[in-house]
Scaffold this motif. Structure first.
Motif, mmCIF file in Angstrom:
data_model
loop_
_atom_site.group_PDB
_atom_site.id
_atom_site.type_symbol
_atom_site.label_atom_id
_atom_site.label_comp_id
_atom_site.label_asym_id
_atom_site.label_seq_id
_atom_site.Cartn_x
_atom_site.Cartn_y
_atom_site.Cartn_z
ATOM 1 N N GLU A 10 0.961 -1.116 -0.034
ATOM 2 C CA GLU A 10 -0.066 0.043 -0.073
ATOM 3 C C GLU A 10 0.802 1.430 -0.287
ATOM 4 O OE1 GLU A 10 -3.586 -0.205 -0.226
ATOM 5 O OE2 GLU A 10 -2.533 -2.035 -0.822
ATOM 6 N N SER A 11 2.005 1.275 0.774
ATOM 7 C CA SER A 11 2.840 2.628 0.910
ATOM 8 C C SER A 11 3.549 2.514 -0.474
ATOM 9 C CB SER A 11 3.927 2.278 2.127
ATOM 10 O OG SER A 11 4.414 1.391 2.080
ATOM 11 N N ALA A 12 4.029 1.409 -1.172
ATOM 12 C CA ALA A 12 4.573 1.568 -2.482
ATOM 13 C C ALA A 12 3.697 2.233 -3.603
ATOM 14 C CB ALA A 12 4.848 0.425 -2.875
ATOM 15 N N THR A 13 2.239 1.505 -3.488
ATOM 16 C CA THR A 13 1.513 2.128 -4.290
ATOM 17 C C THR A 13 0.968 3.760 -4.102
ATOM 18 O OG1 THR A 13 0.297 -0.060 -4.381
ATOM 19 C CG2 THR A 13 -1.088 1.746 -5.253
ATOM 20 N N LEU A 14 0.881 4.179 -2.888
ATOM 21 C CA LEU A 14 0.683 5.488 -2.842
ATOM 22 C C LEU A 14 1.792 6.403 -2.975
ATOM 23 C CD1 LEU A 14 -0.551 7.729 -1.213
ATOM 24 C CD2 LEU A 14 0.294 6.906 1.041
ATOM 25 N N PHE A 15 3.247 5.773 -2.799
ATOM 26 C CA PHE A 15 4.433 6.459 -3.187
ATOM 27 C C PHE A 15 4.313 6.639 -5.011
ATOM 28 C CE2 PHE A 15 9.205 6.502 -4.048
ATOM 29 C CZ PHE A 15 9.337 7.401 -3.730
ATOM 30 N N SER A 16 4.006 5.681 -5.536
ATOM 31 C CA SER A 16 3.885 5.838 -6.830
ATOM 32 C C SER A 16 2.962 6.727 -7.494
ATOM 33 C CB SER A 16 3.531 4.309 -7.735
ATOM 34 O OG SER A 16 3.492 4.393 -8.998
ATOM 35 N N ASN A 17 1.568 6.697 -6.966
ATOM 36 C CA ASN A 17 0.467 7.650 -7.190
ATOM 37 C C ASN A 17 1.011 8.898 -6.763
ATOM 38 O OD1 ASN A 17 -0.947 5.592 -8.216
ATOM 39 N ND2 ASN A 17 -2.203 5.397 -6.218
ATOM 40 N N TRP A 46 1.250 12.113 -9.236
ATOM 41 C CA TRP A 46 0.132 12.572 -8.691
ATOM 42 C C TRP A 46 -1.153 12.323 -9.654
ATOM 43 C CZ3 TRP A 46 0.205 14.657 -4.449
ATOM 44 C CH2 TRP A 46 1.523 15.238 -3.887
ATOM 45 N N ASN A 47 -1.394 11.014 -9.460
ATOM 46 C CA ASN A 47 -2.512 10.413 -10.048
ATOM 47 C C ASN A 47 -3.653 10.702 -9.202
ATOM 48 O OD1 ASN A 47 -4.293 8.928 -11.041
ATOM 49 N ND2 ASN A 47 -2.732 7.688 -12.147
ATOM 50 N N MET A 48 -4.270 11.600 -9.344
ATOM 51 C CA MET A 48 -5.483 12.028 -8.352
ATOM 52 C C MET A 48 -6.660 10.931 -8.311
ATOM 53 S SD MET A 48 -4.204 14.306 -6.874
ATOM 54 C CE MET A 48 -5.276 15.388 -5.971
ATOM 55 N N ASP A 49 -7.022 10.435 -9.460
ATOM 56 C CA ASP A 49 -8.140 9.426 -9.634
ATOM 57 C C ASP A 49 -7.829 8.144 -9.050
ATOM 58 O OD1 ASP A 49 -9.609 11.000 -11.191
ATOM 59 O OD2 ASP A 49 -9.017 9.822 -12.908
ATOM 60 N N TYR A 50 -6.433 7.503 -8.866
ATOM 61 C CA TYR A 50 -5.936 6.595 -8.049
ATOM 62 C C TYR A 50 -6.020 6.867 -6.663
ATOM 63 C CZ TYR A 50 -4.901 3.961 -12.313
ATOM 64 O OH TYR A 50 -5.097 3.423 -13.607
ATOM 65 N N LEU A 51 -5.503 8.281 -6.408
ATOM 66 C CA LEU A 51 -5.093 8.594 -4.961
ATOM 67 C C LEU A 51 -6.704 8.448 -4.270
ATOM 68 C CD1 LEU A 51 -2.449 11.350 -5.034
ATOM 69 C CD2 LEU A 51 -2.421 9.089 -4.076
ATOM 70 N N SER A 52 -7.833 9.073 -4.900
ATOM 71 C CA SER A 52 -8.850 9.067 -4.344
ATOM 72 C C SER A 52 -9.734 7.742 -4.157
ATOM 73 C CB SER A 52 -9.978 10.001 -5.419
ATOM 74 O OG SER A 52 -10.007 9.250 -6.482
ATOM 75 N N ARG A 53 -9.264 6.780 -4.911
ATOM 76 C CA ARG A 53 -9.673 5.539 -4.549
ATOM 77 C C ARG A 53 -8.715 4.614 -3.725
ATOM 78 N NH1 ARG A 53 -10.782 5.924 -10.337
ATOM 79 N NH2 ARG A 53 -8.930 4.567 -10.818
ATOM 80 N N GLN A 54 -7.522 5.251 -3.366
ATOM 81 C CA GLN A 54 -6.731 4.200 -2.476
ATOM 82 C C GLN A 54 -7.162 4.300 -1.146
ATOM 83 O OE1 GLN A 54 -2.558 4.752 -3.119
ATOM 84 N NE2 GLN A 54 -1.872 3.173 -1.800
ATOM 85 N N PHE A 55 -7.702 3.301 -0.549
ATOM 86 C CA PHE A 55 -8.460 3.214 0.845
ATOM 87 C C PHE A 55 -8.343 1.751 1.056
ATOM 88 C CE2 PHE A 55 -11.677 3.975 4.164
ATOM 89 C CZ PHE A 55 -11.009 4.971 4.646
ATOM 90 N N PRO A 56 -8.391 1.140 2.458
ATOM 91 C CA PRO A 56 -8.568 -0.124 2.720
ATOM 92 C C PRO A 56 -9.807 -0.950 2.643
ATOM 93 C CG PRO A 56 -8.243 1.337 4.650
ATOM 94 C CD PRO A 56 -7.782 2.228 3.481
ATOM 95 N N VAL A 57 -10.922 0.118 2.226
ATOM 96 C CA VAL A 57 -12.228 -0.467 2.017
ATOM 97 C C VAL A 57 -12.698 0.384 0.639
ATOM 98 C CG1 VAL A 57 -14.422 -0.463 2.871
ATOM 99 C CG2 VAL A 57 -12.807 -0.718 4.345
#
Length: 305
Positions: free
Chosen positions: A162-169, A173-184
């Motif tokens: 999760e932290s690697a995916t967040l780091f990549s996003n 600055w991939n805002m679409d992916y960032l908005s959907r990155q959540f544990p649920v």
């Protein structure tokens, strides 16, 4: 000699990021409590819900299935056989052995029967294998869970993932992916709810739980993962973590507590695929389009064509 902070016996593990030293018994107890508290904190599922655990034969997914079983949840397993030679054979055997020893229900979906194996698809796809493999796994997990009446799909994604995916996003600055990155990820529009109960645990913590719990798992990485950017991002974050324990957990937890609530998720209009009925944004979903391309390639390469 470090001592267990719970009982004073010899500690078998030191967790600097949590300032904890624990013996075997109290590490397993700490791990299970942390899984339970994460499930409750994020309202992932209830005791009566049927949970489908996506297992790969690795330490993370089998530790998750074991933990949910020990905690008393109704958790069945689903293994998607990717058809990657001996790697898939060993992974499947690990899942089947795990389920047999504990009397748990394991279902298997074989990609070779549904569409084609990952090696076969990689011969006609220009995208990296990890890209379409992840897409196919999500598609078949969701379809299987919905058709069999499961309330939720649980995956073994860990803090390193999760932290690697967040780091990549963040880097892109991939805002679409960032908005959907959540544990649920909530259910709706044909999608079954997806949860990640191990997102606070590092790979090492999951491996340690598996080892101390006697779980036999496959250690080797998927051969198609070689050179993936996510592996490089994990290495960078692990170097930071080495010098400053707890950084990865703070990085991810501060994101979901402070920044994620400020991100607006664009409403995506979904509709059933006209071919298979699965939810999609287009008339025909990406998996059905891939099937069509594969069929076309096979026909064009046949001797009679």
């Amino acid at each position: 000699m470090r001592k267990c902070q719970k009982c004073g016996q010899k500690a078998v593990v030191s967790l600097p990021q949590h300032r904890l030293s624990l013996c075997k018994e109290h590490y397993i107890e700490w791990y299970l409590r942390r899984v339970e508290s994460t499930v409750r904190e994020f309202s992932m599922f209830q005791r009566e819900d049927r949970v489908l655990v996506a297992v790969s034969g690795g330490k993370d997914s089998l530790s998750l299935w074991d933990a949910l079983h020990r905690l008393g949840y109704r958790a069945d397993g689903l293994y998607i056989d990717l058809g990657i030679g001996e790697y898939s054979q060993r992974s499947r055997q690990a899942c089947e052995k795990f389920a047999l020893e504990r009397g748990l229900e394991l279902s298997v979906v074989e990609l070779r029967q549904e569409i084609a194996t990952i090696p076969q698809i990689s011969e006609v796809e220009s995208r990296p294998a990890c890209s379409f493999c992840g897409q196919l796994k999500r598609y078949y997990m969701n379809r299987f869970a919905r058709e069999r009446g499961y309330r939720v799909i649980a995956t073994g994604h860990n803090l390193d993932d999760e932290s690697a995916t967040l780091f990549s996003n963040v880097l892109s600055w991939n805002m679409d992916y960032l908005s959907r990155q959540f544990p649920v990820l909530p259910e709706g529009d044909g999608f079954v709810r997806k949860v990640k109960p191990l997102f606070k645990f590092t790979e090492k913590e999951n491996a340690l739980y598996a080892f101390l719990s006697g779980i036999e798992y496959v250690e080797e990485e998927c051969p198609f993962a070689e050179g993936a950017s996510s592996i490089e991002h994990k290495k960078i974050l692990s170097q930071v973590e080495e010098n400053s324990p707890g950084t990865k957990l703070r990085f991810y937890m501060d994101f979901i507590r402070r920044l994620h609530p400020l991100l607006e998720s664009k409403e995506v209009k979904l509709r059933p695929c006209t071919v298979c009925g699965e939810p999609t944004t287009a008339e025909v979903c990406s998996v059905c389009k891939l099937k069509e391309r594969l069929t076309s390639e096979l026909l064009s390469s046949s001797p009679s064509s």
